[in-house]
Design a protein around this motif. Structure first.
Motif, short mmCIF file in Angstrom:
data_model
loop_
_atom_site.label_atom_id
_atom_site.label_comp_id
_atom_site.label_asym_id
_atom_site.label_seq_id
_atom_site.Cartn_x
_atom_site.Cartn_y
_atom_site.Cartn_z
N LYS A 1 -13.48 -2.97 2.24
CA LYS A 1 -12.45 -2.05 1.77
C LYS A 1 -11.25 -2.15 2.69
O LYS A 1 -11.39 -2.07 3.91
N TYR A 2 -10.07 -2.34 2.10
CA TYR A 2 -8.85 -2.56 2.86
C TYR A 2 -7.76 -1.62 2.41
O TYR A 2 -7.64 -1.31 1.22
N VAL A 3 -6.96 -1.16 3.38
CA VAL A 3 -5.84 -0.28 3.11
C VAL A 3 -4.66 -0.82 3.89
O VAL A 3 -4.79 -1.19 5.06
N GLY A 4 -3.50 -0.87 3.26
CA GLY A 4 -2.30 -1.33 3.94
C GLY A 4 -1.06 -0.87 3.20
O GLY A 4 -1.14 -0.29 2.11
N TYR A 5 0.08 -1.13 3.83
CA TYR A 5 1.37 -0.75 3.26
C TYR A 5 2.24 -1.98 3.14
O TYR A 5 2.22 -2.86 4.01
N SER A 6 3.03 -2.05 2.06
CA SER A 6 3.92 -3.18 1.90
C SER A 6 5.07 -2.84 0.96
O SER A 6 4.91 -2.06 0.02
N CYS A 7 6.20 -3.47 1.23
CA CYS A 7 7.35 -3.40 0.34
C CYS A 7 7.18 -4.52 -0.68
O CYS A 7 7.07 -5.69 -0.30
N LEU A 8 7.11 -4.17 -1.95
CA LEU A 8 6.91 -5.16 -3.02
C LEU A 8 8.15 -5.26 -3.89
O LEU A 8 8.89 -4.30 -4.05
N ASP A 9 8.32 -6.45 -4.45
CA ASP A 9 9.41 -6.67 -5.39
C ASP A 9 9.03 -7.82 -6.31
O ASP A 9 9.45 -8.96 -6.11
N GLY A 10 8.16 -7.55 -7.29
CA GLY A 10 7.75 -8.58 -8.22
C GLY A 10 6.29 -8.95 -8.05
O GLY A 10 5.47 -8.16 -7.60
N GLY A 11 5.96 -10.21 -8.39
CA GLY A 11 4.59 -10.67 -8.40
C GLY A 11 4.00 -10.87 -7.01
O GLY A 11 4.70 -11.23 -6.07
N PHE A 12 2.68 -10.63 -6.89
CA PHE A 12 1.99 -10.82 -5.62
C PHE A 12 0.50 -11.00 -5.88
O PHE A 12 0.01 -10.75 -6.98
N LYS A 13 -0.22 -11.45 -4.85
CA LYS A 13 -1.68 -11.55 -4.87
C LYS A 13 -2.21 -11.08 -3.53
O LYS A 13 -1.50 -11.06 -2.54
N PHE A 14 -3.47 -10.72 -3.52
CA PHE A 14 -4.18 -10.43 -2.27
C PHE A 14 -4.90 -11.71 -1.86
O PHE A 14 -5.47 -12.39 -2.71
N THR A 15 -4.86 -12.04 -0.58
CA THR A 15 -5.51 -13.25 -0.10
C THR A 15 -6.49 -12.94 1.02
O THR A 15 -6.35 -11.94 1.73
N ASP B 1 12.24 5.27 13.83
CA ASP B 1 11.82 4.18 12.97
C ASP B 1 10.30 4.25 12.82
O ASP B 1 9.57 4.34 13.82
N LEU B 2 9.81 4.18 11.58
CA LEU B 2 8.39 4.23 11.27
C LEU B 2 7.97 2.87 10.71
O LEU B 2 8.44 2.46 9.66
N TYR B 3 7.06 2.20 11.42
CA TYR B 3 6.59 0.86 11.06
C TYR B 3 5.18 0.94 10.48
O TYR B 3 4.22 1.15 11.20
N LEU B 4 5.08 0.77 9.17
CA LEU B 4 3.79 0.89 8.48
C LEU B 4 3.19 -0.44 8.07
O LEU B 4 1.99 -0.52 7.82
N GLU B 5 3.99 -1.51 8.01
CA GLU B 5 3.52 -2.78 7.43
C GLU B 5 2.64 -3.63 8.35
O GLU B 5 2.02 -4.56 7.87
N ARG B 6 2.59 -3.35 9.63
CA ARG B 6 1.80 -4.13 10.59
C ARG B 6 2.23 -5.60 10.65
O ARG B 6 1.42 -6.48 10.85
N THR B 7 3.51 -5.86 10.48
CA THR B 7 4.01 -7.24 10.57
C THR B 7 4.26 -7.64 12.02
O THR B 7 4.21 -8.82 12.34
N THR B 8 4.54 -6.69 12.90
CA THR B 8 4.83 -7.02 14.30
C THR B 8 3.77 -6.47 15.25
O THR B 8 3.85 -6.69 16.45
#
Length: 163
Positions: A8-22, A145-152
Motif C-alpha cells: 500500500k502506497y500513499v504519495g502526493y503529486s502535481c498531475l497534468d494529463g496521462g500517467f502510470k504508476f511504476t 513552503d510546504l514540500y509534499l512530493e518527496r522529490t528532494t
C-alpha cells in the motif's frame, strides 16, 4: 511511500494529463495503467488526471487506486483567523511546493488540505507527519513552503523563513 512493505502506497503529486504508476523510476519494470473503475492493470493504458495536485493512494494487493484533488492551507492559533479557517497557500510550479507569505503571532500552526481535517500535517518541520502535532512559531512575517512530493527528500517537510 510504502514504509510498511504491505503493498500500500500513499504519495502526493502535481498531475497534468496521462500517467502510470511504476515499480521503479523507469519503464523497464512493471508499470500500472488503467484497469477501469478505480482499478489498475499492468497492461492498461495511461491513467488520466485533470491538472491539479493530488493525494494518490495505491493498493497493489487489490490493484485499487484513488486520486484525491487537494489544495492546501495553514491554520492555527498563530494565524489571522485562528482555528476558524485556513490561510490559503499557492502551488509554485517552479519550486514544486505550496507557498504562502503570512504574518503569524506567537502560537502554533498546522497544514491541512481542502479546508478540512481528513488530510493534515504537523510535527517537526524537517519531517512532517500526517496528523502530527501543532508546529510552534514565534511572531513575525514568514515565507512558508510546504514540500509534499518527496522529490528532494524522503520526508514531507516545510521551510519557515522569517522576513
Amino acid at each position: 511511500h510504502g514504509a510498511s512493505f504491505d503493498g500500500k502506497y500513499v504519495g502526493y503529486s502535481c498531475l497534468d494529463g496521462g500517467f502510470k504508476f511504476t515499480s521503479a523510476p523507469d519503464w523497464d519494470h512493471t508499470n500500472y495503467g488503467d484497469g477501469g473503475e478505480g482499478m489498475l492493470s499492468d497492461t492498461g493504458g495511461d491513467l488520466s488526471g485533470d491538472k491539479g495536485f493530488y493525494l494518490l493512494e495505491v493498493d497493489l494487493t487489490t490493484l485499487a487506486w484513488k486520486a484525491t484533488p487537494t489544495t492546501w492551507g495553514i491554520i492555527g492559533d498563530a494565524t489571522a483567523d485562528g482555528w476558524n479557517s485556513d490561510q490559503d497557500m499557492t502551488w509554485n510550479e517552479e519550486k514544486h511546493c505550496w507557498c504562502a507569505t503570512i504574518t503569524l503571532t506567537d502560537g502554533t500552526i498546522k497544514f491541512r488540505a481542502n479546508d478540512g481535517w481528513d488530510i493534515n500535517f504537523g510535527g517537526n518541520p524537517a519531517n512532517l507527519n500526517a496528523g502530527g502535532d501543532n508546529i510552534p512559531v514565534t511572531a513575525g512575517t514568514y515565507d512558508i513552503d510546504l514540500y509534499l512530493e518527496r522529490t528532494t527528500s524522503e520526508n514531507i517537510y516545510c521551510t519557515l523563513t522569517k522576513k
